[in-house]
Scaffold this motif. Sequence first.
Motif, PDB file in Angstrom:
ATOM      1  N   SER A 103       0.866  -1.227  -0.143  1.00  0.00           N
ATOM      2  CA  SER A 103       0.040  -0.112   0.048  1.00  0.00           C
ATOM      3  C   SER A 103       0.705   1.260  -0.012  1.00  0.00           C
ATOM      4  CB  SER A 103      -0.964  -0.118   1.268  1.00  0.00           C
ATOM      5  OG  SER A 103      -0.324   0.008   2.423  1.00  0.00           O
ATOM      6  N   CYS A 104       1.887   1.289   0.899  1.00  0.00           N
ATOM      7  CA  CYS A 104       2.935   2.242   0.925  1.00  0.00           C
ATOM      8  C   CYS A 104       3.619   2.595  -0.509  1.00  0.00           C
ATOM      9  CB  CYS A 104       3.748   2.202   1.997  1.00  0.00           C
ATOM     10  SG  CYS A 104       4.732   3.758   2.189  1.00  0.00           S
ATOM     11  N   PHE A 105       4.009   1.403  -1.084  1.00  0.00           N
ATOM     12  CA  PHE A 105       4.734   1.402  -2.252  1.00  0.00           C
ATOM     13  C   PHE A 105       3.875   1.906  -3.470  1.00  0.00           C
ATOM     14  CE2 PHE A 105       5.187  -1.489  -6.230  1.00  0.00           C
ATOM     15  CZ  PHE A 105       5.965  -0.744  -6.775  1.00  0.00           C
ATOM     16  N   LEU A 106       2.561   1.574  -3.394  1.00  0.00           N
ATOM     17  CA  LEU A 106       1.483   2.029  -4.531  1.00  0.00           C
ATOM     18  C   LEU A 106       1.380   3.543  -4.360  1.00  0.00           C
ATOM     19  CD1 LEU A 106      -0.435   1.487  -6.781  1.00  0.00           C
ATOM     20  CD2 LEU A 106      -2.274   1.041  -4.955  1.00  0.00           C
ATOM     21  N   LEU A 107       1.289   3.750  -3.035  1.00  0.00           N
ATOM     22  CA  LEU A 107       1.042   5.384  -3.074  1.00  0.00           C
ATOM     23  C   LEU A 107       2.141   6.185  -3.486  1.00  0.00           C
ATOM     24  CD1 LEU A 107      -0.811   7.537  -1.805  1.00  0.00           C
ATOM     25  CD2 LEU A 107       0.422   7.323   0.778  1.00  0.00           C
ATOM     26  N   SER A 108       3.527   5.816  -3.065  1.00  0.00           N
ATOM     27  CA  SER A 108       4.793   6.411  -3.500  1.00  0.00           C
ATOM     28  C   SER A 108       5.078   6.362  -5.011  1.00  0.00           C
ATOM     29  CB  SER A 108       5.807   5.682  -2.740  1.00  0.00           C
ATOM     30  OG  SER A 108       6.143   4.376  -3.372  1.00  0.00           O
ATOM     31  N   ILE A 109       4.386   5.415  -5.567  1.00  0.00           N
ATOM     32  CA  ILE A 109       4.424   5.165  -7.067  1.00  0.00           C
ATOM     33  C   ILE A 109       3.529   6.266  -7.805  1.00  0.00           C
ATOM     34  CG2 ILE A 109       4.109   3.960  -9.160  1.00  0.00           C
ATOM     35  CD1 ILE A 109       6.668   3.405  -7.876  1.00  0.00           C
ATOM     36  N   LYS A 110       2.279   6.600  -7.338  1.00  0.00           N
ATOM     37  CA  LYS A 110       1.322   7.170  -7.676  1.00  0.00           C
ATOM     38  C   LYS A 110       2.000   8.707  -7.419  1.00  0.00           C
ATOM     39  CE  LYS A 110      -2.878   6.176  -6.678  1.00  0.00           C
ATOM     40  NZ  LYS A 110      -3.870   6.127  -5.759  1.00  0.00           N
ATOM     41  N   LYS A 111       2.390   9.206  -6.434  1.00  0.00           N
ATOM     42  CA  LYS A 111       2.777  10.384  -5.993  1.00  0.00           C
ATOM     43  C   LYS A 111       3.942  10.756  -6.859  1.00  0.00           C
ATOM     44  CE  LYS A 111       4.751  13.009  -2.267  1.00  0.00           C
ATOM     45  NZ  LYS A 111       5.167  13.019  -0.651  1.00  0.00           N
ATOM     46  N   TRP A 115       4.244  13.831  -9.641  1.00  0.00           N
ATOM     47  CA  TRP A 115       5.197  14.681  -9.735  1.00  0.00           C
ATOM     48  C   TRP A 115       5.759  14.728 -11.037  1.00  0.00           C
ATOM     49  CZ3 TRP A 115      10.639  14.220  -9.918  1.00  0.00           C
ATOM     50  CH2 TRP A 115      11.412  15.142  -9.943  1.00  0.00           C
ATOM     51  N   ARG A 116       6.108  13.854 -11.534  1.00  0.00           N
ATOM     52  CA  ARG A 116       6.873  14.088 -12.964  1.00  0.00           C
ATOM     53  C   ARG A 116       5.865  14.616 -14.060  1.00  0.00           C
ATOM     54  NH1 ARG A 116      11.776  11.744 -13.455  1.00  0.00           N
ATOM     55  NH2 ARG A 116      12.518  10.596 -11.740  1.00  0.00           N
ATOM     56  N   ALA A 167      16.959  25.225  -6.500  1.00  0.00           N
ATOM     57  CA  ALA A 167      16.641  24.019  -5.995  1.00  0.00           C
ATOM     58  C   ALA A 167      16.330  23.155  -7.068  1.00  0.00           C
ATOM     59  CB  ALA A 167      15.571  23.762  -4.988  1.00  0.00           C
ATOM     60  N   GLN A 168      15.553  23.828  -8.199  1.00  0.00           N
ATOM     61  CA  GLN A 168      15.206  22.968  -9.360  1.00  0.00           C
ATOM     62  C   GLN A 168      16.326  22.434 -10.230  1.00  0.00           C
ATOM     63  OE1 GLN A 168      12.813  25.350 -12.065  1.00  0.00           O
ATOM     64  NE2 GLN A 168      11.848  23.560 -13.255  1.00  0.00           N
ATOM     65  N   ALA A 169      17.423  23.475  -9.967  1.00  0.00           N
ATOM     66  CA  ALA A 169      18.602  23.060 -10.825  1.00  0.00           C
ATOM     67  C   ALA A 169      19.382  21.946  -9.971  1.00  0.00           C
ATOM     68  CB  ALA A 169      19.524  24.265 -10.897  1.00  0.00           C
ATOM     69  N   ILE A 170      19.346  21.909  -9.032  1.00  0.00           N
ATOM     70  CA  ILE A 170      20.036  20.403  -8.144  1.00  0.00           C
ATOM     71  C   ILE A 170      19.149  19.300  -8.494  1.00  0.00           C
ATOM     72  CG2 ILE A 170      20.348  19.558  -5.724  1.00  0.00           C
ATOM     73  CD1 ILE A 170      20.665  22.508  -4.715  1.00  0.00           C
ATOM     74  N   ILE A 171      17.564  19.506  -8.589  1.00  0.00           N
ATOM     75  CA  ILE A 171      17.062  18.207  -8.857  1.00  0.00           C
ATOM     76  C   ILE A 171      17.181  17.659 -10.228  1.00  0.00           C
ATOM     77  CG2 ILE A 171      14.560  17.369  -9.126  1.00  0.00           C
ATOM     78  CD1 ILE A 171      15.467  17.918  -6.249  1.00  0.00           C
ATOM     79  N   SER A 172      17.220  18.809 -11.092  1.00  0.00           N
ATOM     80  CA  SER A 172      17.517  18.520 -12.435  1.00  0.00           C
ATOM     81  C   SER A 172      18.719  17.958 -12.889  1.00  0.00           C
ATOM     82  CB  SER A 172      17.343  19.669 -13.380  1.00  0.00           C
ATOM     83  OG  SER A 172      15.806  20.235 -13.375  1.00  0.00           O
ATOM     84  N   GLN A 173      19.916  18.354 -12.308  1.00  0.00           N
ATOM     85  CA  GLN A 173      21.230  17.620 -12.207  1.00  0.00           C
ATOM     86  C   GLN A 173      21.086  16.253 -11.842  1.00  0.00           C
ATOM     87  OE1 GLN A 173      23.680  18.410 -13.751  1.00  0.00           O
ATOM     88  NE2 GLN A 173      24.467  20.429 -13.678  1.00  0.00           N
ATOM     89  N   VAL A 174      20.234  15.900 -10.508  1.00  0.00           N
ATOM     90  CA  VAL A 174      20.335  14.531 -10.064  1.00  0.00           C
ATOM     91  C   VAL A 174      19.650  13.635 -11.294  1.00  0.00           C
ATOM     92  CG1 VAL A 174      19.207  13.171  -8.334  1.00  0.00           C
ATOM     93  CG2 VAL A 174      20.314  15.297  -7.573  1.00  0.00           C
ATOM     94  N   CYS A 211      13.983  20.673  -1.185  1.00  0.00           N
ATOM     95  CA  CYS A 211      14.704  19.725  -2.003  1.00  0.00           C
ATOM     96  C   CYS A 211      14.915  18.233  -1.583  1.00  0.00           C
ATOM     97  CB  CYS A 211      16.181  20.656  -2.364  1.00  0.00           C
ATOM     98  SG  CYS A 211      17.368  19.905  -3.497  1.00  0.00           S
ATOM     99  N   SER A 212      15.294  18.575  -0.158  1.00  0.00           N
ATOM    100  CA  SER A 212      15.367  17.215   0.396  1.00  0.00           C
ATOM    101  C   SER A 212      14.176  16.214   0.197  1.00  0.00           C
ATOM    102  CB  SER A 212      15.779  17.232   1.882  1.00  0.00           C
ATOM    103  OG  SER A 212      15.863  16.372   2.798  1.00  0.00           O
ATOM    104  N   SER A 213      13.019  16.840   0.317  1.00  0.00           N
ATOM    105  CA  SER A 213      11.892  16.053   0.512  1.00  0.00           C
ATOM    106  C   SER A 213      11.596  15.466  -1.186  1.00  0.00           C
ATOM    107  CB  SER A 213      10.517  16.971   0.751  1.00  0.00           C
ATOM    108  OG  SER A 213       9.334  16.210   0.408  1.00  0.00           O
ATOM    109  N   LEU A 214      11.846  16.247  -2.207  1.00  0.00           N
ATOM    110  CA  LEU A 214      11.865  15.951  -3.359  1.00  0.00           C
ATOM    111  C   LEU A 214      12.917  14.679  -3.820  1.00  0.00           C
ATOM    112  CD1 LEU A 214      11.246  19.254  -5.378  1.00  0.00           C
ATOM    113  CD2 LEU A 214       9.643  17.282  -4.955  1.00  0.00           C
ATOM    114  N   LEU A 215      14.067  14.742  -3.420  1.00  0.00           N
ATOM    115  CA  LEU A 215      14.925  13.829  -3.749  1.00  0.00           C
ATOM    116  C   LEU A 215      14.666  12.655  -2.812  1.00  0.00           C
ATOM    117  CD1 LEU A 215      18.309  15.796  -3.219  1.00  0.00           C
ATOM    118  CD2 LEU A 215      17.179  14.996  -5.317  1.00  0.00           C
ATOM    119  N   HIS A 216      14.160  12.530  -1.580  1.00  0.00           N
ATOM    120  CA  HIS A 216      13.833  11.290  -0.822  1.00  0.00           C
ATOM    121  C   HIS A 216      12.563  10.804  -1.402  1.00  0.00           C
ATOM    122  CE1 HIS A 216      11.602   9.386   2.354  1.00  0.00           C
ATOM    123  NE2 HIS A 216      12.506   9.136   2.680  1.00  0.00           N
ATOM    124  N   ASP A 217      11.501  11.367  -2.010  1.00  0.00           N
ATOM    125  CA  ASP A 217      10.354  10.814  -2.503  1.00  0.00           C
ATOM    126  C   ASP A 217      10.471  10.247  -3.934  1.00  0.00           C
ATOM    127  OD1 ASP A 217       9.156  11.500  -0.150  1.00  0.00           O
ATOM    128  OD2 ASP A 217       8.175  13.281  -0.925  1.00  0.00           O
TER     129      ASP A 217
END
Length: 370
Positions: A103-111, A115-116, A167-174, A211-217
């Motif tokens: 259930s947690c896995f399905l929720l994270s995939i949908k999230k 986001w993408r 922060a958007q530049a950091i996420i994009s580089q990752v 930024c940390s939340s986006l990378l973690h999720d």
Amino acid sequence: MFSSPLLVLSVATAISDQSNCSGENSNGSNNSHEADSETSSESLSALSSFETRTSDVASQSLASEIWLIQLYRELENQGIALPERINEDELRRFYSAANGDFSCFLLSIKKTIRWRETYRILSQQELENWSNMVFWHGLDVLNRPCLIVRLGLACANFPSHERARFAQAIISQVEHGILHLVDEDSPQITVLVDCDGLSPLKIPMQMMRSCSSLLHDNFPNRLGHLVVIRLPPVVRVIAQTFIQVLKPVTRKKLRIEGKMYHRVLLECLKTLPSCLGGNCSCEICSDVRIMQQPQSTNEISTASPFFSGGGEDLPSPHLTTQADVHVNDNWNHLLRTLVIGILMVWVLVAILAGIYDPERHLFQFPQGKE
């Protein structure tokens, strides 16, 4: 007279030879039967162990296929299409991060799918505008790609309302690094955050949390090592305190250093960037040096609009002047002096209270104990 004894001797010899041959044949047959039985038992044991391993692998693959089939069925029932970016290897990372909870896995995939669909990843051409503040540089000692984030320089140059774009530049580089730099042998990355120039009074907590939340999720199990260097002393003490409450696995990945960071970087990285005191002469370090030359200190190149749907132009971020650096140093020195003074006054008051209080001494022991 001579033939009778010779005849008896020849008959006796023939009988004894025949008995010996029959005995040897019987022993050979027994030995061959024993060897055959031992070979058969060994073959059976090897076959049973092979069947056991095969059944274990089959059961594991079957379990893996079960949650994958269940995920595809749930997404199909809800009318959600899985992007090509999220392959089976990425799905396994999400499933591992969810500790097997479907259930947690399905929720994270949908999230992460939602986001993408809404978040805009910057292109390589757009990221060149940030190439002196967030860039990939070489590998660490475990052959993991290393991302350099110059947080202090960015915070000193950008106003607070423009830090979300950094922060958007950091996420994009990752995102680009995971797609083009990592491989099966080194699927994780190393992140080096340089806080030089960061004022304790102007720490971008909201940007760091976002930024940390986006990378973690959206990038689970991708961080291999995080090194934070040149953090102000007061902030470093607070950060070291909060690190103790993290999980041991997360705490093992994180390291915070002050001004004496060269030894740590030499232990972690294969090549030290020139902006951090290294002797690297690669193209990236050369571009960073060119951007930091005196004739280029007025401004960095103008950045194009980064958010989808936004038609406004990003103002040119100005580099820090010497007067601003001097002011920030004065503020840092004043804040350190103030904190140390408050601690000394508090300790002095506690000592005086213990000395002059006749009913309660500072070093009073319970009665009956030494």
